[in-house]
Each structure stands twice: as structure tokens, then as C-alpha cells.
Motif scaffolding. Structure first.
Motif, short mmCIF file in Angstrom:
data_model
loop_
_atom_site.label_atom_id
_atom_site.label_comp_id
_atom_site.label_asym_id
_atom_site.label_seq_id
_atom_site.Cartn_x
_atom_site.Cartn_y
_atom_site.Cartn_z
N LEU A 103 18.90 8.47 29.46
CA LEU A 103 18.19 9.71 29.76
C LEU A 103 16.88 9.38 30.48
N VAL A 104 16.66 10.09 31.57
CA VAL A 104 15.47 9.85 32.40
C VAL A 104 14.72 11.16 32.57
N SER A 105 13.40 11.12 32.34
CA SER A 105 12.54 12.29 32.51
C SER A 105 11.32 11.89 33.34
N GLY A 106 11.08 12.64 34.41
CA GLY A 106 9.93 12.33 35.26
C GLY A 106 10.00 10.94 35.84
N GLY A 107 11.23 10.48 36.12
CA GLY A 107 11.40 9.15 36.70
C GLY A 107 11.28 8.01 35.71
N LYS A 108 11.16 8.32 34.43
CA LYS A 108 10.97 7.30 33.40
C LYS A 108 12.09 7.39 32.36
N ILE A 109 12.64 6.26 31.98
CA ILE A 109 13.67 6.23 30.94
C ILE A 109 13.05 6.63 29.61
N ILE A 110 13.67 7.61 28.94
CA ILE A 110 13.16 8.02 27.63
C ILE A 110 14.10 7.67 26.49
N TRP A 111 15.38 7.40 26.81
CA TRP A 111 16.32 7.03 25.73
C TRP A 111 17.50 6.28 26.30
N ILE A 112 17.79 5.13 25.74
CA ILE A 112 19.06 4.46 25.96
C ILE A 112 19.97 4.99 24.85
N ALA A 113 20.82 5.92 25.19
CA ALA A 113 21.55 6.69 24.19
C ALA A 113 22.32 5.80 23.22
N GLY A 114 22.12 6.07 21.95
CA GLY A 114 22.80 5.30 20.91
C GLY A 114 22.08 4.03 20.53
N HIS A 115 20.92 3.75 21.19
CA HIS A 115 20.24 2.48 20.92
C HIS A 115 18.75 2.67 20.64
N ARG A 116 17.93 2.91 21.67
CA ARG A 116 16.48 2.94 21.46
C ARG A 116 15.82 3.94 22.41
N SER A 117 14.83 4.65 21.89
CA SER A 117 14.06 5.57 22.73
C SER A 117 12.82 4.86 23.26
N ASP A 118 12.11 5.52 24.16
CA ASP A 118 10.95 4.92 24.79
C ASP A 118 9.68 5.25 24.01
N GLU A 119 8.73 4.31 24.00
CA GLU A 119 7.47 4.48 23.29
C GLU A 119 6.71 5.72 23.75
N SER A 120 6.85 6.07 25.02
CA SER A 120 6.06 7.16 25.59
C SER A 120 6.41 8.54 25.03
#
Length: 465
Positions: free
Chosen positions: A430-447
Motif C-alpha cells: 500500500l502506497v500513500s503520497g508516494g510512500k509505502i505505508i504497509w507491506i500487507a501481511g507483514h509490516r507497516s511504516d513508522e510514519s
């Protein structure tokens, strides 16, 4: 007590649950419903000459409480002088290993345990303690999910001749009155009162609201609805079975071929597809409406070829005007990397046809938490902007793994986590505003992490094939 026993006896006879001399294995958790079930079976045993045994699977999910429940069942069985079978299972490990929710994993392990014990020790029937309120709750839950007649049929009184539910016509309040009148002890599971779970919110919030404001007899109404739909669903399925003999065939190399007449209405076509999938797969577990619709679209598109991978290693392939289903070797993963990209302009759900999976993003109540479910992630709503792009891995992708500190290449993350190459290629990102926010099923982004200052949340879920 007599009224409840008469009700149960009528249910047993109506659905032909037992035959004279049957050996019945009672699934006993130690809770109110299963203790009542056991006592009812003992009471009706002379009428049907039943031999009764007790089975309990310790899910090891609640530490000392789980052990306490197992010991309670052991003590109860000894007190009643009944044979008992108690085992433990690591539900969490099974859940992680098979990418299931804890509830789904527990159910699979529990039913497998019951069936194994029944086969090993000669029990013809497995009796479970589901009752009328359980059925009403399930029907409502499926209604909220937009299920068809099969889901809205609810809990069947008898499944496959072996699973029987003698209390299905009895209410929860009747069961509590029965236990109180007979001074029967049972254990309580505190998680049943936790309203962060949908089933519990339906039980403790939605149904009481419907009773007080809309229909005092909503439980009876929902049970009547499920009974009507179950009968009609069985009738429709019987009619489809008459057609399937001429439209579904098996090949020498183990494939199932479906030829759907153009004259069939859409509802009948969907059922034919479900029947063909069930024939090759053995069941319809994890086969959703989205899968059936994708197969229907595959069958009717102008291009007379293409394929779709389904749960549990099943592949549907369009060849001419037919759908050919086969079992693929190993896990259900395509050999060639499918390239996909979908856009969510607002909260909603997207079906990724290339991998037969769904990703949903929705507003989430701050009180609800699905901790421990790798297929679910929460984001600070203010840190996420729409549209959200759902795509697979691209060379050079980087993100900041939650709690790890610093940035990291997604490729390196996959390597460190020992995620197989074929899984990396199809993992939704999942990408929001050009930045990855979640690798689905694994880890989300700190931001996008949820903090004490977070006011509103987004919930993302991955539903795998």
C-alpha cells in the motif's frame, strides 16, 4: 427443565440426529452451553440408548485460564464417570503458519480433533452446543458482510450426518435457567464479553438494540429466516445438481471441466461454478463471492483464454467456452510474476484478480484492536492521504519498518524475514503520497503508526486466497 428437554427431544427427532445405540462424542469447552449440552445428552440417553464421551481441546490461548478449563472438564468427566479425551494445540502457531485468524485456526484444529477422536474410538456422532442465539448472531454477522443464501442459512442442525447440534432450538436464557435450576457449575471465558470482537458487539450491543427498539422477537425471526433460506438453498442446490451431471466432468489427469450453457440465468451459473470448484477442491472453504464473480467474468470475456488462482492450490483456466479446474503443485502461487496496480480513492475494498486476494481500507473505532493478526494493520488517519495505491513489489522500494528505526529496502526486509521469492512477487504493497505505508501481511511504516495522540484510525486488511 422438562420443557427444555422436550424441546431438545423434538429437535433430535425432527432432524434425525441420533439412531438407536449411537455413540456420541460431546465437544465440551467447560462453558455454560457445552455443560448444558452434556447434561441434556445424559438425560435423553436412555430414550435413544446413547453412549456418551467427552472431548476437549485446550487452545492454550489464555494461559492459566485455558488450563483451568481443561482441568474443569477432566474433573466433570470423572464425576460423571464418562470417557474423556483432552489434548492441547498451539493455535497461535497454527494461525501464523496457515495465515488464519485465531478464531479460524481454533475452529479448524478443534473440528479436526473431534473427527479424529470420533474415528479412533468409534463415535458415530459429534454433538456441539450451538443454540438459537448463536445462530441469530451468525446470521446477522453474515448479513452485515453481504453474504448470499448459503451464509444466511446460518448454523445447520446437522452437518454431514456426523455433526449434530441438539440445542439449536433452545435460547441462551433457557440454557442459563436450566443450569441454575439444576445447580450446574461451568466456567466463563472473559473474552466473550470483549466488544472489540465483532461477534461480541453483535451479541452485547446490536441484538439488545434490535430487541428493545425494533423487534422483541428478533432472535426467533432470524432463526426463522435462516431455516427458510436453508431449505430454499438446499432446493436450489438439488436442482443445480441435476444440471451438473451433464455440465461438469472429470478428466483422466484429475482436472474438472465446466461447460455452462448460455441459457442459464446468472444465479444458476454462479452455483454451477461453485459446484465445480467444490468438486475439485473438496469444499468451498475460503472461496468468496469475489472468486466466483472473477471466474464468471473470466468465462464471459471476449478473449477465450486466461486463468485465475484460487485458495488452497486450485487454478481455474478458461479454454474456449469452458472452465478447467486443476490442482497446482505446492502453494497457490503463479510461476510468473503478475504485475498489478489498483487505486483506492476513498475507504473501500479492492479485489486483486491477479492473485485472487482482497485489500480493504476502512475507518476504525479507536476501541477495537485486532492485535496479533498479521493480515490487519492500523494507521493514524491524519498521516494517510487518498488515493491509496495497491500494487506489488518494485525494484528499489524502500520503507521505514515500524519500530525498527531508519529506512530499509523492501527487498532486504523480505530476505531478512526469509520470505520466499514467489511470495515477494505477489505481496500487495500500500502506497500513500508516494510512500509505502504497509507491506500487507507483514509490516507497516513508522510514519503512519498509531500514537497516544491519534484521534482517528484507518484499518487495512488483507484477505488472502
Amino acid at each position: 427443565m422438562q420443557k427444555l428437554l422436550e424441546n431438545v427431544s423434538r429437535t433430535i427427532r425432527r432432524y434425525d440426529m441420533f439412531r438407536h445405540g449411537d455413540a456420541v462424542l460431546a465437544g465440551v469447552s467447560g462453558g455454560a452451553d457445552s455443560v448444558a449440552l452434556l447434561q441434556v445428552l445424559i438425560a435423553v440417553a436412555p430414550e435413544f440408548s446413547l453412549r456418551i464421551g467427552i472431548a476437549h481441546l485446550n487452545h492454550c490461548m489464555r494461559g492459566e485460564e485455558s488450563d483451568r478449563d481443561a482441568e474443569f472438564v477432566r474433573s466433570l468427566a470423572k464425576q460423571l464417570n464418562l470417557p474423556y479425551y483432552i489434548e492441547s494445540a498451539d493455535v497461535r502457531a497454527y494461525s501464523r503458519g496457515n495465515r488464519l485468524s485465531a478464531e479460524e485456526a481454533g475452529r479448524e484444529l478443534r473440528y479436526a480433533f473431534y473427527e479424529r477422536i470420533a474415528g479412533q474410538y468409534g463415535y458415530e456422532r459429534i454433538a456441539l452446543g450451538h443454540h438459537a442465539d448463536d445462530n441469530a448472531e451468525l446470521v446477522l454477522m453474515y448479513l452485515l458482510r453481504g453474504s448470499g443464501t448459503s451464509g444466511l442459512s446460518g448454523i445447520p442442525p446437522v452437518r454431514g450426518r456426523q455433526i449434530v447440534r441438539p440445542l439449536i432450538g433452545v435460547s441462551r436464557s433457557e440454557i442459563r435457567d436450566f443450569l441454575t435450576a439444576n445447580r450446574l457449575a461451568y466456567v466463563s471465558d472473559a473474552s466473550n464479553a470483549d466488544t472489540k470482537f465483532l461477534r461480541n458487539r453483535i451479541r452485547h450491543e446490536l441484538i439488545p438494540l434490535l430487541i428493545s427498539s425494533y423487534n422483541p422477537k428478533i432472535v426467533e425471526s432470524l432463526n426463522r429466516l435462516s431455516s427458510i433460506l436453508r431449505s430454499e438453498d438446499e432446493w436450489m442446490d438439488d436442482n443445480i445438481s441435476l444440471l451438473s451431471d451433464s455440465c461438469i466432468s472429470d478428466t483422466a489427469d484429475g482436472k474438472t471441466v465446466l461447460s455452462v450453457p448460455d441459457t442459464l440465468c446468472l444465479a444458476a451459473q454462479r452455483r454451477m461454478i461453485r459446484k465445480a470448484v467444490s468438486r475439485i477442491k473438496g469444499n468451498l472453504r475460503r472461496i468468496s463471492y469475489s472468486h466466483i464473480e472473477a471466474l464468471s467474468e473470466l468465462l464471459h470475456k471476449e478473449q477465450e483464454n486466461g486463468s485465475l488462482d484460487l485458495p488452497d492450490g486450485i487454478r481455474g483456466e478458461r479454454i474456449g467456452n469452458k472452465l478447467v479446474f486443476s490442482k497446482t503443485a505446492g502453494r497457490n502461487l503463479p510461476a510468473v510474476r503478475p504485475v498489478f496496480e489498483y487505486i483506492l480513492n476513498e475507504p473501500g475494498t479492492v479485489f486483486i484478480k491477479e492473485i485472487a486476494a482482497r485489500v480493504s481500507v476502512s475507518e476504525s473505532d479507536m476501541k477495537i484492536c485486532d492485535s496479533g493478526n498479521p493480515q490487519c494493520a492500523f494507521f493514524d488517519r491524519n498521516a494517510v492521504s487518498f488515493p491509496i495505491t495497491v500494487r506489488n513489489f518494485r525494484p528499489g522500494d524502500r520503507f521505514s519498518p515500524l519500530g525498527a528505526g531508519g529506512t530499509q529496502k523492501v527487498k532486504k526486509y523480505f530476505i531478512n524475514k526469509k520470505i520466499p521469492g514467489e511470495e515477494r512477487r505477489i505481496c500487495p504493497i500500500l502506497v500513500s503520497g508516494g510512500k509505502i505505508i504497509w507491506i500487507a501481511g507483514h509490516r507497516s511504516d513508522e510514519s503512519v503508526k498509531v500514537t497516544p495522540e491519534t484521534k482517528t484510525r484507518l484499518k487495512a486488511e488483507l484477505f488472502l486466497a
